[in-house]
Scaffold this active site. Structure first.
Site, PDB file in Angstrom:
ATOM      1  N   LYS A   1      13.282  73.746  31.875  1.00 36.80           N
ATOM      2  CA  LYS A   1      13.425  72.770  30.794  1.00 36.80           C
ATOM      3  C   LYS A   1      12.079  72.171  30.423  1.00 36.80           C
ATOM      4  CE  LYS A   1      14.408  68.292  29.367  1.00 36.80           C
ATOM      5  NZ  LYS A   1      13.831  66.973  29.671  1.00 36.80           N
TER       6      LYS A   1
ATOM      7  N   ASP B   1      19.040  69.731  28.423  1.00 37.72           N
ATOM      8  CA  ASP B   1      19.184  68.848  29.576  1.00 37.72           C
ATOM      9  C   ASP B   1      20.648  68.461  29.709  1.00 37.72           C
ATOM     10  OD1 ASP B   1      19.633  67.031  27.531  1.00 37.72           O
ATOM     11  OD2 ASP B   1      17.769  65.920  27.853  1.00 37.72           O
TER      12      ASP B   1
END
Length: 217
Positions: free
Chosen positions: A121, A139
């Site tokens: 991420k 997320d």
């Protein structure tokens, strides 16, 4: 509303609400963005922005950060949480950037993911926001909204990222990452909407009678 209709509605709505997207983490270059994103794990962007001025006064580039002690870094970033791990990662990735990349943040996903403390991420955000490459960082917040909107049934952020990339045109990925975050904070937060409150939820599922159960990553 069928899935393709939901996708088109969501695109129109988010573009109308957020025609311009500014990353909410204060930074000045790829390195300071990398550090800010690393610090944002399990921490709010607002808190990160209160910590980074002091951190970047201590050191705002890999050469200087590599010379600082883990204790000095940790004393500043402690409010962000997970400070033992994050402080070591910041120092060690700075050393590695100096040793392997001449002090530059690599413009390469695989190379970024090899840096200490940098996961998929974080690397995706840097590739997107620092270098302009199309990525779709997911997320837990985006994962939650994607399920509420019927865009994925994935049990983790990896599957949700794959589903979103398949549904949305690549030219929208970088903007959507931020637009969905903005929308979630303003209209579809964990406490503010259970899948039956905000405009996107009610438009996509007008007949939904019960809270949408979300698969936690």
């Amino acid at each position: 509303m069928l899935k393709q209709a939901r996708v088109e509605f969501i695109l129109r709505k988010l573009q109308h609400l957020y025609p311009t997207q500014l990353i909410p983490l204060d930074h000045k270059d790829p390195y300071t963005l990398l550090i800010a994103v690393l610090l944002s794990a399990q921490c709010t962007d607002a808190r990160v922005n209160t910590v980074t001025p002091a951190l970047f006064t201590l050191a705002d580039n890999p050469a200087e950060m590599a010379t600082k002690t883990v204790e000095a870094i940790r004393s500043i970033i402690r409010p962000c949480g997970l400070s033992p791990q994050k402080s070591k990662a910041i120092k060690n990735l700075s050393i590695l950037l100096m040793e392997k990349y001449n002090g530059e943040v690599p413009e390469d996903m695989a190379a970024l993911e090899e840096l200490p403390g940098v996961g998929h991420k974080t690397a995706s955000v840097v590739m997107s926001q620092a270098f302009g490459h199309p990525t779709f960082p997911v997320d837990t917040h985006i994962h939650r909204l994607a399920q509420r909107w019927g865009l994925t049934s994935g049990k983790n952020v990896v599957q949700t990222e794959k589903d979103l990339k398949r549904l949305f045109p690549i030219e929208h990925w970088n903007a959507l990452h931020l637009q969905i975050i903005y929308y979630g904070r303003e209209y579809c937060s964990a406490r503010g909407c259970d899948g039956r409150v905000c405009e996107i939820c009610t438009s996509c599922y007008p007949k939904r009678k019960h809270p949408k159960k979300v698969n936690k990553p």
